[in-house]
Design a protein around this motif. Structure first.
Motif, mmCIF file in Angstrom:
data_model
loop_
_atom_site.group_PDB
_atom_site.id
_atom_site.type_symbol
_atom_site.label_atom_id
_atom_site.label_comp_id
_atom_site.label_asym_id
_atom_site.label_seq_id
_atom_site.Cartn_x
_atom_site.Cartn_y
_atom_site.Cartn_z
ATOM 1 N N GLY A 160 0.806 -1.209 0.000
ATOM 2 C CA GLY A 160 0.000 0.000 0.000
ATOM 3 C C GLY A 160 0.842 1.263 0.000
ATOM 4 O O GLY A 160 1.916 1.318 0.612
ATOM 5 N N LEU A 161 0.331 2.273 -0.681
ATOM 6 C CA LEU A 161 0.958 3.583 -0.682
ATOM 7 C C LEU A 161 -0.155 4.622 -0.773
ATOM 8 O O LEU A 161 -0.688 4.891 -1.849
ATOM 9 C CB LEU A 161 1.931 3.746 -1.860
ATOM 10 C CG LEU A 161 2.655 5.099 -1.943
ATOM 11 C CD1 LEU A 161 3.485 5.336 -0.690
ATOM 12 C CD2 LEU A 161 3.535 5.170 -3.191
ATOM 13 N N GLY A 162 -0.536 5.167 0.379
ATOM 14 C CA GLY A 162 -1.621 6.135 0.399
ATOM 15 C C GLY A 162 -2.934 5.501 -0.011
ATOM 16 O O GLY A 162 -3.360 4.486 0.543
ATOM 17 N N ASN A 163 -3.579 6.073 -1.008
ATOM 18 C CA ASN A 163 -4.871 5.562 -1.484
ATOM 19 C C ASN A 163 -4.720 4.567 -2.632
ATOM 20 O O ASN A 163 -5.718 4.236 -3.281
ATOM 21 C CB ASN A 163 -5.766 6.721 -1.917
ATOM 22 C CG ASN A 163 -6.236 7.554 -0.740
ATOM 23 O OD1 ASN A 163 -6.495 7.014 0.338
ATOM 24 N ND2 ASN A 163 -6.315 8.858 -0.919
ATOM 25 N N TYR A 164 -3.500 4.111 -2.885
ATOM 26 C CA TYR A 164 -3.263 3.127 -3.937
ATOM 27 C C TYR A 164 -2.643 1.874 -3.338
ATOM 28 O O TYR A 164 -1.947 1.926 -2.315
ATOM 29 C CB TYR A 164 -2.307 3.682 -5.003
ATOM 30 C CG TYR A 164 -2.924 4.742 -5.885
ATOM 31 C CD1 TYR A 164 -3.521 4.408 -7.099
ATOM 32 C CD2 TYR A 164 -2.931 6.076 -5.496
ATOM 33 C CE1 TYR A 164 -4.087 5.379 -7.908
ATOM 34 C CE2 TYR A 164 -3.508 7.057 -6.295
ATOM 35 C CZ TYR A 164 -4.077 6.695 -7.505
ATOM 36 O OH TYR A 164 -4.659 7.652 -8.297
ATOM 37 N N LEU A 177 -6.807 1.937 -7.291
ATOM 38 C CA LEU A 177 -7.138 3.003 -6.350
ATOM 39 C C LEU A 177 -7.933 2.420 -5.179
ATOM 40 O O LEU A 177 -9.156 2.352 -5.196
ATOM 41 C CB LEU A 177 -7.956 4.094 -7.053
ATOM 42 C CG LEU A 177 -8.382 5.299 -6.201
ATOM 43 C CD1 LEU A 177 -7.149 6.017 -5.646
ATOM 44 C CD2 LEU A 177 -9.225 6.257 -7.030
ATOM 45 N N ASN A 179 -7.190 1.512 -0.589
ATOM 46 C CA ASN A 179 -6.192 1.495 0.474
ATOM 47 C C ASN A 179 -6.082 0.076 1.022
ATOM 48 O O ASN A 179 -6.914 -0.785 0.730
ATOM 49 C CB ASN A 179 -6.520 2.513 1.583
ATOM 50 C CG ASN A 179 -7.863 2.274 2.240
ATOM 51 O OD1 ASN A 179 -8.173 1.152 2.656
ATOM 52 N ND2 ASN A 179 -8.683 3.313 2.324
ATOM 53 N N ARG A 197 1.631 -2.106 8.345
ATOM 54 C CA ARG A 197 0.570 -1.174 7.976
ATOM 55 C C ARG A 197 0.471 -0.982 6.468
ATOM 56 O O ARG A 197 -0.567 -0.583 5.944
ATOM 57 C CB ARG A 197 0.764 0.183 8.656
ATOM 58 C CG ARG A 197 2.044 0.914 8.281
ATOM 59 C CD ARG A 197 2.205 2.173 9.127
ATOM 60 N NE ARG A 197 3.432 2.878 8.803
ATOM 61 C CZ ARG A 197 3.549 3.778 7.836
ATOM 62 N NH1 ARG A 197 2.487 4.075 7.103
ATOM 63 N NH2 ARG A 197 4.689 4.372 7.596
ATOM 64 N N SER A 198 1.546 -1.339 5.748
ATOM 65 C CA SER A 198 1.558 -1.168 4.295
ATOM 66 C C SER A 198 1.584 -2.478 3.518
ATOM 67 O O SER A 198 1.645 -2.455 2.290
ATOM 68 C CB SER A 198 2.768 -0.324 3.874
ATOM 69 O OG SER A 198 2.720 0.952 4.457
#
Length: 248
Positions: A160-164, A177, A179, A197-198
């Motif tokens: 994950g990276l932000g909303n992508y 697109l 999360n 978290r990612s």
């Protein structure tokens, strides 16, 4: 007895996904699909429709406005890419609210809220347990200008990276697109675990765990966050032969 269904969505790709899901359940009968809510209103008024899968944001007539016009003549499951409309949907007696891209397992959960014939209930339960129906072994995600099918068995990990998020598979990478939390909720918990978290990993792809790293092979390692260590151990505990907790 079968449930007569109608799909209303202004995106043909979204209709195609729901059509494939509905056709996999014998007790669901797809009467029609429509990209035009005004045309769909005529279908509801002239044919017997029990259950409608409807997008919220559509030109000319929104999904919420459509529900209000129908006045309880059929049941509705909302489909949309936007969570903020959920409360309004439930206020208008929608049965459930499916966030795109819609996983088959989540589709089945929504159906369980509908009063359906016993035979359909059996199919849904068998699908969830993996005894007979195997169409819940994939998801669809929107990437670029297409709706991409991804087999769950081919997923290595999700980043994950932000909303992508980037879904790394045996066949390549797919960016969509979403999360990480949204995608985590759409994946079967018995096959995947969030380790950071990612990052989400496929449990079947783990080769070994060393320190704060989960290795999917000797050259591919994923960080293991402190917050997720106990959760991962709880998942692996039943498959770990040693009686001692692993050193991570």
């Amino acid at each position: 007895m079968s449930i007569n269904c109608l799909i209303i969505d202004d995106e043909q790709a979204a209709i195609d996904i729901l059509r494939s899901y509905i056709k996999s359940i014998p007790s669901l009968n797809l009467v029609a699909t429509s990209i035009d809510p005004l045309e769909a209103l005529d279908i509801v008024n002239t044919q017997k429709i029990d259950l409608v899968f409807i997008d919220i944001q559509m030109p000319e007539l929104s999904g919420i406005s459509f529900i209000k016009l129908v006045k309880g003549r059929c049941k509705f499951i909302l489909t949309t890419a936007y969570k903020q409309y959920a409360i309004e949907g439930f206020d208008n007696n929608a049965i459930d609210y499916l966030i795109k891209p819609i996983a088959f397992e989540r589709f089945l959960q929504a159906l369980q809220k509908v009063q359906i014939p016993h035979s359909a209930s059996n199919i849904i339960q068998e699908s969830n347990t993996g005894n007979q129906v195997n169409t819940d072994n994939f998801i669809f995600v929107k990437t670029d200008n297409r709706i991409q099918r991804i087999n769950l068995s081919e997923i290595l990990f999700i980043e994950g990276l932000g909303n992508y998020v980037t879904i790394h598979t045996e066949k390549g990478k797919f960016v969509t697109l979403l999360n990480v939390k949204d995608l985590e909720e759409s994946l079967p918990s018995e096959g995947f675990a969030r380790v950071h978290r990612s990052y989400i990993i496929s449990l079947s792809k783990i080769e070994f765990i060393e320190g704060n790293q989960v290795y999917l092979d000797k050259d591919l390692n994923i960080p293991l966050g402190d917050t997720y260590k106990n959760q991962l151990w709880a998942i692996l505990d039943g498959k770990t032969i040693t009686g001692k907790k692993p050193p991570f």
